[in-house]
Design an enzyme around this catalytic site. Structure first.
Site, PDB file in Angstrom:
ATOM      1  N   SER A   1       0.765  -1.368  -0.006  1.00 27.53           N
ATOM      2  CA  SER A   1      -0.024  -0.235   0.001  1.00 27.53           C
ATOM      3  C   SER A   1       0.878   1.387  -0.046  1.00 27.53           C
ATOM      4  O   SER A   1       0.389   2.270  -0.160  1.00 27.53           O
ATOM      5  CB  SER A   1      -0.875  -0.090   1.170  1.00 27.53           C
ATOM      6  OG  SER A   1      -1.810  -0.789   1.160  1.00 27.53           O
TER       7      SER A   1
ATOM      8  N   LYS B   1       0.481   3.604  -2.782  1.00 23.91           N
ATOM      9  CA  LYS B   1      -0.745   4.213  -3.330  1.00 23.91           C
ATOM     10  C   LYS B   1      -0.612   5.601  -3.390  1.00 23.91           C
ATOM     11  O   LYS B   1      -1.048   6.347  -4.120  1.00 23.91           O
ATOM     12  CB  LYS B   1      -1.857   3.919  -2.039  1.00 23.91           C
ATOM     13  CG  LYS B   1      -2.304   2.391  -2.294  1.00 23.91           C
ATOM     14  CD  LYS B   1      -3.215   2.131  -1.082  1.00 23.91           C
ATOM     15  CE  LYS B   1      -3.744   0.713  -1.089  1.00 23.91           C
ATOM     16  NZ  LYS B   1      -4.423   0.331   0.089  1.00 23.91           N
TER      17      LYS B   1
ATOM     18  N   TYR C   1      -3.181  -3.025 -10.519  1.00 25.98           N
ATOM     19  CA  TYR C   1      -3.049  -2.506  -8.935  1.00 25.98           C
ATOM     20  C   TYR C   1      -2.039  -3.537  -8.479  1.00 25.98           C
ATOM     21  O   TYR C   1      -1.455  -3.238  -7.452  1.00 25.98           O
ATOM     22  CB  TYR C   1      -4.435  -2.543  -8.502  1.00 25.98           C
ATOM     23  CG  TYR C   1      -4.649  -2.311  -6.986  1.00 25.98           C
ATOM     24  CD1 TYR C   1      -3.972  -0.893  -6.331  1.00 25.98           C
ATOM     25  CD2 TYR C   1      -4.791  -3.432  -6.403  1.00 25.98           C
ATOM     26  CE1 TYR C   1      -3.854  -1.187  -5.205  1.00 25.98           C
ATOM     27  CE2 TYR C   1      -4.706  -3.172  -5.038  1.00 25.98           C
ATOM     28  CZ  TYR C   1      -4.281  -2.199  -4.106  1.00 25.98           C
ATOM     29  OH  TYR C   1      -4.300  -2.027  -2.915  1.00 25.98           O
TER      30      TYR C   1
ATOM     31  N   TYR D   1      -5.031   4.523   7.811  1.00 26.06           N
ATOM     32  CA  TYR D   1      -6.326   3.784   7.831  1.00 26.06           C
ATOM     33  C   TYR D   1      -7.042   4.252   9.022  1.00 26.06           C
ATOM     34  O   TYR D   1      -7.041   5.669   9.492  1.00 26.06           O
ATOM     35  CB  TYR D   1      -6.178   2.218   7.703  1.00 26.06           C
ATOM     36  CG  TYR D   1      -5.516   1.855   6.447  1.00 26.06           C
ATOM     37  CD1 TYR D   1      -5.868   2.357   5.267  1.00 26.06           C
ATOM     38  CD2 TYR D   1      -4.088   1.206   6.416  1.00 26.06           C
ATOM     39  CE1 TYR D   1      -5.149   1.958   4.114  1.00 26.06           C
ATOM     40  CE2 TYR D   1      -3.531   0.918   5.652  1.00 26.06           C
ATOM     41  CZ  TYR D   1      -3.860   1.221   4.252  1.00 26.06           C
ATOM     42  OH  TYR D   1      -3.031   0.826   3.233  1.00 26.06           O
TER      43      TYR D   1
ATOM     44  N   VAL E   1       1.331  -3.935   3.699  1.00 26.52           N
ATOM     45  CA  VAL E   1       1.186  -5.286   4.468  1.00 26.52           C
ATOM     46  C   VAL E   1       2.450  -5.911   4.277  1.00 26.52           C
ATOM     47  O   VAL E   1       2.429  -7.040   5.240  1.00 26.52           O
ATOM     48  CB  VAL E   1      -0.226  -6.016   3.948  1.00 26.52           C
ATOM     49  CG1 VAL E   1      -1.252  -5.343   4.426  1.00 26.52           C
ATOM     50  CG2 VAL E   1      -0.160  -6.175   2.587  1.00 26.52           C
TER      51      VAL E   1
END
Ligand code: DON
Length: 427
Positions: free
Chosen positions: A63, A66, A188, A239, A257
């Site tokens: 992530s 992103k 992705y 998050y 992760v």
């Protein structure tokens, strides 16, 4: 002498203590990873990178990709168009929550998977491969070396990507997704499988900290895009623990992760940690602890702002000529201090030297304020002698006094330029 930074990082790694949490198991290949690895890196804006621990071990960016893909989507489509597809509100949800704004159908932000999948789809390129190639090229420019995809992790995640596939189809039903859902999820997932080290992540973070510019001076991201990305990282990057993170550590950050964690202290440094076991929010347990420690030890928190205006200006008299010496990077408040100094200059016909030799950058507002100060010195009768070897004032045209209006001033007074103070004194 060895710089104390290296000893500090080694000490951090040695004292971080026991690990807690679990490695991500929903991607089978990640479950195989050695969970005990630990690394940390700090990258300065001028290209120095300090590391400790398993700093050359590669892991997948996940992530942490992103924010960079979001930047490319904005560069490709423009901010307005991207905002029509993806909002910028913290969701308070887990990273893979199936959540969209009930009214607009937009994902709440580009840091949760729904928004990140939509960002990926907005990047220009021919299918998953075309988009990923451009994305990987951007990551490589930011990291300062050619990055590649960890094909084993990619295959492994794609084989268990049902949830992301569900998100992509859902995005299509509400009209937010451009492209074919399976192709977008493939792209992705490839972007998440880019292989990096903490060294790479710290260097990428340092480019964000430098307003999108590499230590070599390559403006990879437009400063306005860079600012948008950092704002979203600050509010949504962690998050459902984003608020806790911003209050306790206080810098824009992004976790992945695989155990990576990247933080940006704007104008100062890029930071990265790696430790695979994750807390319940999906953030690296020891990574979070390392960042908390660094904040305590080094005062990283964004809200610990310094009073940078105080030390930027001083007036000396060199061989009878008043000299305004200016140092550092100029933004609004520094330029206000500088022109307050100019205003103390008595009216008269004496020459006045403005020495910008030790100014590194001046943003647009600072440039306009200083130029207006120079114009007013001239109106007061002074022969202004400018020492600006790096050209931070641009053409040095002052304009006609249309203060602080927007575009670069044109015309008006142009002070005489000199390469150094000695020749400015000689006139
Ligand atoms: O979309 C996914 O599930 C992963 N490829 C990335 C998720 C991730 O890294 C969440 N961050 N902590």
């Amino acid at each position: 002498m060895q710089t104390p930074m290296i000893d500090y990082l080694h000490q951090l790694v040695e004292s971080v203590g026991e690990d807690g949490g679990e490695v991500a198991s929903y991607i089978p290949e990640l479950a195989q990873a050695d969970p005990d690895r630990l690394a940390i890196a700090i990258a300065t804006l001028d290209g120095e990178v300090y590391v400790a621990g398993n700093a050359d071990d590669e892991f997948t960016i996940q992530s942490i990709s992103k924010p960079f893909t979001y930047a490319l989507a904005i560069a490709d489509r423009g901010l307005e168009s991207v905002l029509e597809h993806i909002d910028v509100e913290p969701s308070g949800d887990a990273f893979n929550e199936i959540s969209l704004d009930p009214e607009t159908g937009r994902p709440l932000n580009p840091m949760i998977n729904a928004g990140a999948i939509a960002s990926h789809a907005l990047v220009k390129g021919d299918g998953a491969e075309g988009r990923t190639e451009r994305i990987l090229d951007l990551y490589s420019r930011l990291a300062g070396r050619e990055l590649s995809i960890a094909e084993d992790v990619f295959e492994s995640e794609l084989s268990s990507a049902d949830r992301n596939m569900a998100l992509a189809y859902m995005l299509r039903t509400v009209g937010t997704l451009e492209g074919e859902p399976a192709d977008v999820v493939r792209g992705y997932t490839r972007q998440c499988s880019a292989s990096v080290t903490v060294r790479d992540l710290a260097r990428m973070a340092s480019v964000l900290a430098a307003g999108g510019r590499t230590p070599q001076g390559d403006q990879v991201l437009d400063p306005a895009v860079n600012r948008q990305v950092l704002s979203v990282m600050a509010t949504c990057g962690m998050y459902d623990s984003a608020g806790d993170w911003l209050t306790s550590v206080g810098i824009p950050a992004k976790s992945g992760v695989a155990g990576g964690l990247m933080g940006v202290l704007p104008g100062q440094v890029g930071l990265a940690a790696f430790s695979p076991r994750l807390d319940p929010h999906g953030n690296s347990t020891r990574g979070v602890r390392l960042f908390e420690r660094m904040n305590r030890d080094m005062g990283l928190h964004l809200m610990n702002a310094t009073e940078s205006g105080r030390s930027v200006w001083r007036r000396t008299v060199r061989e009878g000529v008043p000299t305004h010496e200016i140092v550092g990077d100029l933004q609004l408040i520094e330029s206000e201090r500088v022109v307050r100094g100019f205003a103390e200059e008595p009216v008269g016909e004496s020459p006045v030297i403005i020495d910008l030799d030790r100014v590194h950058t001046a943003n647009d507002i600072a440039r306009r304020v200083v130029l207006e100060g120079i114009r007013r010195l001239h109106v007061d009768g002074h022969d202004v002698r400018l020492v600006d070897p790096s050209g931070v004032l641009g053409t040095a045209e002052t304009g006609s006094g249309e203060l602080v209006r927007g575009e670069q001033a044109r015309g008006g007074y142009v002070p005489t330029s000199f390469p150094d103070v000695a020749s400015a004194i000689a006139g």
